[in-house]
Design a protein around this motif. Structure first.
Motif, PDB file in Angstrom:
ATOM      1  N   ALA A  75       0.873  -1.170   0.000  1.00  0.00           N
ATOM      2  CA  ALA A  75       0.000   0.000   0.000  1.00  0.00           C
ATOM      3  C   ALA A  75       0.915   1.226   0.000  1.00  0.00           C
ATOM      4  CB  ALA A  75      -0.891   0.005   1.230  1.00  0.00           C
ATOM      5  N   LEU A  76       0.789   2.053  -1.033  1.00  0.00           N
ATOM      6  CA  LEU A  76       1.633   3.227  -1.188  1.00  0.00           C
ATOM      7  C   LEU A  76       0.880   4.457  -0.704  1.00  0.00           C
ATOM      8  CD1 LEU A  76       2.081   1.162  -3.749  1.00  0.00           C
ATOM      9  CD2 LEU A  76       3.620   2.953  -4.494  1.00  0.00           C
ATOM     10  N   ASP A 116       1.125   8.640  -0.133  1.00  0.00           N
ATOM     11  CA  ASP A 116       1.886   9.840  -0.469  1.00  0.00           C
ATOM     12  C   ASP A 116       0.925  10.971  -0.806  1.00  0.00           C
ATOM     13  OD1 ASP A 116       5.122  10.019  -1.466  1.00  0.00           O
ATOM     14  OD2 ASP A 116       3.829  11.721  -1.926  1.00  0.00           O
ATOM     15  N   ARG A 117       1.456  12.200  -0.759  1.00  0.00           N
ATOM     16  CA  ARG A 117       0.674  13.379  -1.151  1.00  0.00           C
ATOM     17  C   ARG A 117       0.641  13.564  -2.656  1.00  0.00           C
ATOM     18  NH1 ARG A 117       3.569  17.979   2.196  1.00  0.00           N
ATOM     19  NH2 ARG A 117       5.317  16.862   1.301  1.00  0.00           N
ATOM     20  N   ASP A 118       1.676  13.089  -3.343  1.00  0.00           N
ATOM     21  CA  ASP A 118       1.829  13.295  -4.788  1.00  0.00           C
ATOM     22  C   ASP A 118       1.033  12.235  -5.539  1.00  0.00           C
ATOM     23  OD1 ASP A 118       2.670  13.477  -7.443  1.00  0.00           O
ATOM     24  OD2 ASP A 118       4.750  13.911  -6.898  1.00  0.00           O
ATOM     25  N   THR A 119      -0.170  12.603  -5.975  1.00  0.00           N
ATOM     26  CA  THR A 119      -1.067  11.637  -6.610  1.00  0.00           C
ATOM     27  C   THR A 119      -0.505  11.069  -7.905  1.00  0.00           C
ATOM     28  OG1 THR A 119      -2.985  12.701  -5.612  1.00  0.00           O
ATOM     29  CG2 THR A 119      -3.404  11.296  -7.509  1.00  0.00           C
ATOM     30  N   ALA A 120      -0.017  11.921  -8.777  1.00  0.00           N
ATOM     31  CA  ALA A 120       0.479  11.441 -10.073  1.00  0.00           C
ATOM     32  C   ALA A 120       1.648  10.470  -9.903  1.00  0.00           C
ATOM     33  CB  ALA A 120       0.888  12.619 -10.954  1.00  0.00           C
ATOM     34  N   ALA A 121       2.621  10.846  -9.085  1.00  0.00           N
ATOM     35  CA  ALA A 121       3.785   9.982  -8.874  1.00  0.00           C
ATOM     36  C   ALA A 121       3.396   8.717  -8.114  1.00  0.00           C
ATOM     37  CB  ALA A 121       4.882  10.729  -8.128  1.00  0.00           C
ATOM     38  N   GLY A 122       2.479   8.837  -7.166  1.00  0.00           N
ATOM     39  CA  GLY A 122       2.037   7.675  -6.401  1.00  0.00           C
ATOM     40  C   GLY A 122       1.308   6.660  -7.253  1.00  0.00           C
ATOM     41  N   GLU A 123       0.421   7.151  -8.117  1.00  0.00           N
ATOM     42  CA  GLU A 123      -0.298   6.247  -9.015  1.00  0.00           C
ATOM     43  C   GLU A 123       0.665   5.568  -9.985  1.00  0.00           C
ATOM     44  OE1 GLU A 123      -3.348   8.742 -10.654  1.00  0.00           O
ATOM     45  OE2 GLU A 123      -4.688   8.379  -8.962  1.00  0.00           O
ATOM     46  N   ALA A 124       1.663   6.317 -10.464  1.00  0.00           N
ATOM     47  CA  ALA A 124       2.652   5.742 -11.372  1.00  0.00           C
ATOM     48  C   ALA A 124       3.472   4.663 -10.660  1.00  0.00           C
ATOM     49  CB  ALA A 124       3.569   6.829 -11.919  1.00  0.00           C
ATOM     50  N   ALA A 125       3.865   4.928  -9.428  1.00  0.00           N
ATOM     51  CA  ALA A 125       4.638   3.951  -8.660  1.00  0.00           C
ATOM     52  C   ALA A 125       3.808   2.700  -8.398  1.00  0.00           C
ATOM     53  CB  ALA A 125       5.114   4.565  -7.345  1.00  0.00           C
ATOM     54  N   ALA A 126       2.544   2.876  -8.078  1.00  0.00           N
ATOM     55  CA  ALA A 126       1.668   1.725  -7.829  1.00  0.00           C
ATOM     56  C   ALA A 126       1.492   0.900  -9.095  1.00  0.00           C
ATOM     57  CB  ALA A 126       0.318   2.200  -7.298  1.00  0.00           C
ATOM     58  N   ALA A 127       1.305   1.574 -10.217  1.00  0.00           N
ATOM     59  CA  ALA A 127       1.138   0.859 -11.485  1.00  0.00           C
ATOM     60  C   ALA A 127       2.402   0.083 -11.846  1.00  0.00           C
ATOM     61  CB  ALA A 127       0.785   1.845 -12.594  1.00  0.00           C
ATOM     62  N   PHE A 157      -2.324   2.587  -4.460  1.00  0.00           N
ATOM     63  CA  PHE A 157      -1.982   3.929  -4.009  1.00  0.00           C
ATOM     64  C   PHE A 157      -3.116   4.576  -3.224  1.00  0.00           C
ATOM     65  CE2 PHE A 157      -2.063   8.542  -4.814  1.00  0.00           C
ATOM     66  CZ  PHE A 157      -0.947   8.880  -4.077  1.00  0.00           C
ATOM     67  N   PHE A 158      -2.743   5.286  -2.143  1.00  0.00           N
ATOM     68  CA  PHE A 158      -3.680   6.064  -1.341  1.00  0.00           C
ATOM     69  C   PHE A 158      -3.109   7.465  -1.184  1.00  0.00           C
ATOM     70  CE2 PHE A 158      -4.116   1.657  -0.202  1.00  0.00           C
ATOM     71  CZ  PHE A 158      -5.487   1.465  -0.153  1.00  0.00           C
TER      72      PHE A 158
END
Length: 66
Positions: free
Chosen positions: A33-34, A36-47, A53-54
């Motif tokens: 479960a990732l 972070d505040r940075d939605t774009a980077a978090g979603e990319a990392a999760a993908a 990502f949360f």
């Protein structure tokens, strides 16, 4: 450390040491479960790692229940 099949929660997961931790845990078979505040980077990392990502700021008083 055996983490295969275990759930791991990583804060600051979108970049830097947090992202490296996510990658290492995912490579060993953890379900990550990732957070972070940075939605774009978090979603990319999760993908990229198969995690989930949360978007949140763990320092936010409301989220922390303070």
């Amino acid at each position: 450390m055996k983490v295969q099949g275990q759930v791991a929660i990583v804060t600051g997961a979108a970049s830097g040491l947090g992202r490296a931790t996510v990658e290492a845990l995912a490579a060993q078979g953890a379900v990550v479960a990732l957070l972070d505040r940075d939605t774009a980077a978090g979603e990319a990392a999760a993908a990229a790692t198969g995690g989930r990502f949360f978007a949140l700021d763990v320092a936010d008083d409301v989220i922390a229940g303070r």
